[in-house]
Design a protein around this motif. Structure first.
Motif, mmCIF file in Angstrom:
data_model
loop_
_atom_site.group_PDB
_atom_site.id
_atom_site.type_symbol
_atom_site.label_atom_id
_atom_site.label_comp_id
_atom_site.label_asym_id
_atom_site.label_seq_id
_atom_site.Cartn_x
_atom_site.Cartn_y
_atom_site.Cartn_z
ATOM 1 N N GLN A 105 0.818 -1.201 0.000
ATOM 2 C CA GLN A 105 0.000 0.000 0.000
ATOM 3 C C GLN A 105 0.860 1.262 0.000
ATOM 4 O O GLN A 105 0.474 2.279 -0.582
ATOM 5 C CB GLN A 105 -0.949 -0.006 1.200
ATOM 6 C CG GLN A 105 -2.017 -1.090 1.123
ATOM 7 C CD GLN A 105 -3.159 -0.880 2.084
ATOM 8 O OE1 GLN A 105 -3.413 0.227 2.537
ATOM 9 N NE2 GLN A 105 -3.874 -1.945 2.387
ATOM 10 N N ILE A 112 0.555 7.015 -6.594
ATOM 11 C CA ILE A 112 -0.525 8.002 -6.637
ATOM 12 C C ILE A 112 0.062 9.402 -6.500
ATOM 13 O O ILE A 112 -0.324 10.333 -7.219
ATOM 14 C CB ILE A 112 -1.545 7.736 -5.513
ATOM 15 C CG1 ILE A 112 -2.230 6.383 -5.720
ATOM 16 C CG2 ILE A 112 -2.591 8.845 -5.471
ATOM 17 C CD1 ILE A 112 -3.108 5.953 -4.562
ATOM 18 N N LEU A 130 -3.880 4.612 -9.257
ATOM 19 C CA LEU A 130 -3.713 3.423 -8.408
ATOM 20 C C LEU A 130 -2.835 2.386 -9.105
ATOM 21 O O LEU A 130 -3.204 1.214 -9.236
ATOM 22 C CB LEU A 130 -5.078 2.835 -8.056
ATOM 23 C CG LEU A 130 -5.924 3.661 -7.078
ATOM 24 C CD1 LEU A 130 -7.346 3.146 -7.023
ATOM 25 C CD2 LEU A 130 -5.295 3.625 -5.687
ATOM 26 N N GLN A 167 -2.251 -1.439 -13.062
ATOM 27 C CA GLN A 167 -3.246 -0.907 -12.132
ATOM 28 C C GLN A 167 -3.627 -1.951 -11.079
ATOM 29 O O GLN A 167 -3.892 -3.111 -11.399
ATOM 30 C CB GLN A 167 -4.490 -0.460 -12.901
ATOM 31 C CG GLN A 167 -4.234 0.707 -13.844
ATOM 32 C CD GLN A 167 -3.807 1.960 -13.102
ATOM 33 O OE1 GLN A 167 -4.505 2.421 -12.187
ATOM 34 N NE2 GLN A 167 -2.668 2.524 -13.486
ATOM 35 N N SER A 183 -8.223 -1.848 -1.115
ATOM 36 C CA SER A 183 -9.164 -0.742 -1.020
ATOM 37 C C SER A 183 -8.370 0.563 -1.110
ATOM 38 O O SER A 183 -7.221 0.628 -0.677
ATOM 39 C CB SER A 183 -9.935 -0.817 0.290
ATOM 40 O OG SER A 183 -10.721 -2.002 0.337
ATOM 41 N N PRO A 184 -8.979 1.638 -1.636
ATOM 42 C CA PRO A 184 -8.164 2.805 -2.023
ATOM 43 C C PRO A 184 -7.843 3.818 -0.931
ATOM 44 O O PRO A 184 -6.895 4.588 -1.089
ATOM 45 C CB PRO A 184 -9.034 3.459 -3.108
ATOM 46 C CG PRO A 184 -10.442 3.098 -2.735
ATOM 47 C CD PRO A 184 -10.361 1.715 -2.143
ATOM 48 N N LEU A 205 -4.444 6.313 -0.610
ATOM 49 C CA LEU A 205 -4.655 7.729 -0.924
ATOM 50 C C LEU A 205 -4.124 8.616 0.205
ATOM 51 O O LEU A 205 -3.504 9.661 -0.053
ATOM 52 C CB LEU A 205 -6.145 7.994 -1.150
ATOM 53 C CG LEU A 205 -6.709 7.490 -2.480
ATOM 54 C CD1 LEU A 205 -8.236 7.561 -2.471
ATOM 55 C CD2 LEU A 205 -6.149 8.286 -3.655
ATOM 56 N N ILE A 250 -15.813 1.796 -8.054
ATOM 57 C CA ILE A 250 -14.685 0.885 -7.871
ATOM 58 C C ILE A 250 -14.928 -0.424 -8.618
ATOM 59 O O ILE A 250 -14.022 -0.958 -9.280
ATOM 60 C CB ILE A 250 -14.455 0.624 -6.375
ATOM 61 C CG1 ILE A 250 -14.009 1.901 -5.675
ATOM 62 C CG2 ILE A 250 -13.403 -0.474 -6.170
ATOM 63 C CD1 ILE A 250 -13.902 1.783 -4.170
#
Length: 601
Positions: A46, A53, A59, A85, A90-91, A95, A262
């Motif tokens: 992550q 990002i 992503l 990608q 989960s984003p 972020l 998503i």
């Protein structure tokens, strides 16, 4: 809720001041003395997605799972390895990492490059700081919530138990999204309780119920498994709040709106609305591990025999190991006994059923997708319930304690049970501090002691003596720890497949895209992952490569190699014949050329 509005006395001020001093000391100590760097593959993954990002690549990920390549290939054109990608995570956490890394300059190639004497990557500390900040926020929110439900005394004990919980600190320093999830969940249930208070007063509770829904939506965007928690709240809101079903439906729609975008993105990229993430289902249901699924060529055909037995075993695990799953806070499981107590205030009585329903739906989801008591399990969701369950457990004990004759006759014992509980729960952390501080201080000038084995960031990050300097940005590498090479070396990393045919397919794809493989990186993530039979099961055709380093060490001198002796791998050995020793024979980069070998530790 306590109605005591008397001004704070000197004792309260001293206790609160002492708490904040301890909080500051433990935060600074964990981040700057005891910190060893990230150790979770998911956290590193992550973090590197967050860096992409921050660079404006969306992503994108430099950690490429073979199964994700096949998913993306099913949509038509071959996926780009240079802008691959991600559909696994989960984003929200990436972020947030991206925003912090942008502020820290972590998106720049040479920012915070490690020197020859550095052992811990400074951007690891940045990621851990973010996670720790959310942990501290969670402590504050839970204090406010528990003070509102019970009183400041129980809230204070809960805050102290959180502060001295080793499991919370482990996750805070790991970079995993659990502490962000804890903060969001704590905010969500705060507004759930406010909605119950409003409903008990005879007013419409839609505003706090919907605010809670916003936090549950953010929670679902942090870890897709938390949808099971939200499901419990949706059911409760539909039944408990008037008008019936409206609040539950509204929250469901609130969660579905971002989810649709998503799902559509995942469908476009991978051919599946659930992307690569749904394949973790095999980790809980099949005889395969998640790693074997992700390294395989296709996502179909996995053995799911014994499905019912696996679900039953995971369910029993959650029941029998509930204390470790709740952060080893011994009073947290007493929440279930508190369900039997007739709390007089309706919001307090109803709130426990909301917590129970959310916990039950979570346990059902984890029974299918799998959870363990191992350190830093990315599916550990029970930990989110630990603070509020602790509060109810403490309240239940306090009620029973206050009724004992010895306590009635000796008011000095009124809070003795709190002292005992704090001492028992804090003891493991306190006992471990002295040796950890001694080691941390010894390596303080070098940033701390690394998570070795299997991670040694300097050997991956160094532009002159490490993998980053040896591999061109337009090349890819195969690795047994691609999350680490993607994060520390900032190079495109493909998870080494278990079968040679899949390796050849990915090797050819990389070559056709003008990003030819530069070599194969082998670390303790393979040869120290278990017994020889475990390694052979996991690496199959590449078992000889995985254990080549230890065999070379065991037979030195003269040193016997086995990678180039296996008939099936001889053509691979001819393409990557040179062993470049990153950390002796523990970490080797097999390539088509000789690189300058750094000095071993």
């Amino acid at each position: 809720m306590s109605t005591d509005t008397a001004p704070l006395d000197s004792g309260v001020l001293i206790r609160r001041s002492l708490f904040f001093v301890l909080l500051a000391i433990m935060t600074a100590g964990n981040l700057f003395i005891l910190f060893k760097g990230l150790s979770s593959p998911q956290a590193m993954d992550q973090a590197q997605i967050g860096r992409e990002i921050a660079r404006g690549n969306g992503l994108a990920t430099k950690f490429i799972r073979p199964v994700a390549v096949h998913q993306a290939s099913s949509t038509g054109a071959a996926p780009s390895l240079t802008n691959f990608q991600d559909t696994y995570h989960s984003p929200l956490n990436p972020l947030i990492n991206a925003a912090v890394l942008k502020l820290a300059g972590g998106d720049q190639t040479e920012t915070l490059a490690m020197g020859p004497n550095d052992l811990v990557y400074e951007l690891d500390r940045v990621i851990a700081m973010v996670s720790t900040l959310f942990f501290l926020i969670a402590i504050g929110v839970n204090y406010l919530l528990v003070s509102r439900i019970f009183d400041a005394r129980i809230a204070g004990v809960c805050a102290v138990l959180m502060l001295f919980c080793q499991t919370f600190w482990d996750y805070a320093l790991s970079g995993l999204p659990q502490m962000l999830m804890l903060a969001l969940f704590s905010c969500a249930i705060y507004f759930v309780y406010r909605a119950l208070e409003v409903a008990a007063a005879g007013r419409m509770p839609m505003v706090p119920a919907m605010i809670a829904g916003v936090f549950f939506t953010l929670l679902a965007l942090t870890h897709w498994m938390t949808v099971w928690i939200a499901l419990g709240y949706i059911i409760f809101a539909a039944v408990a709040f008037r008008p019936r079903a409206i609040a539950g439906i509204a929250v469901l729609v609130m969660i579905l709106i971002p989810s649709v975008f998503i799902l559509l993105r995942n469908q476009e990229i991978s051919g599946s609305p659930f992307g690569t993430a749904y394949l973790t289902l095999y980790n809980g249901l099949s005889n395969s591990t998640e790693a074997s699924v992700m390294r395989a060529g296709t996502p179909e055909g996995y053995d799911i025999t014994g499905l019912i037995g696996k679900i039953v075993r995971t369910t029993l695990l959650q029941a029998t190991e509930i204390i470790p799953l709740l952060g080893k806070i011994i009073v947290a499981p007493l929440f279930f006994l508190a369900l039997l107590h007739p709390f007089k205030r309706k919001p307090i009585a109803d709130f426990r059923w909301a917590i129970l329903l959310m916990w039950v739906t979570t346990a059902i989801g984890l029974a299918f997708f799998g959870v363990t008591t191992e350190a830093l399990d990315p599916n550990q969701l029970h930990l989110l319930f630990a603070p509020i369950m602790t509060a109810y457990g403490l309240a239940f004990i306090s009620i029973l304690w206050s009724r004992l004759d010895v306590v009635v006759r000796n008011p000095i014992l009124k809070n003795a049970h709190h002292v005992v509980i704090i001492a028992i729960c804090a003891l493991p952390l306190i006992l471990a501090l002295k040796p950890q501080i001694r080691v941390g201080m010894a390596y303080k000038d070098r940033g701390g002691i690394p998570q070795w084995p299997p991670y040694l960031p300097q050997r991956l990050n160094s532009a002159t003596e490490g993998l980053k300097g040896w591999v061109n940005p337009n090349n890819v590498i195969f690795s047994d720890q691609p999350w680490a090479t993607a994060w520390y070396a900032d190079r495109i990393s493909i998870w080494l497949p278990a079968e040679k045919e899949e390796f050849a397919h990915l090797e050819g794809l990389a070559t056709r895209q003008q990003t030819p493989p530069a070599g194969i990186h082998i670390s303790p993530s393979s040869h120290r992952s278990g017994t020889i039979s475990d390694v052979a099961r996991d690496f199959k055709d590449f078992t000889a490569l995985a254990i080549d380093g230890p065999v070379l060490l065991a037979t030195n001198p003269p040193g016997i190699t086995i990678f180039d002796k296996v008939p099936k791998l001889q053509d691979v050995a001819r393409r990557y014949p040179y062993r470049n020793y990153l950390v002796g024979t523990e970490m080797i980069f097999y390539s088509d050329r000789v690189h300058a070998t750094p000095q071993t530790q």
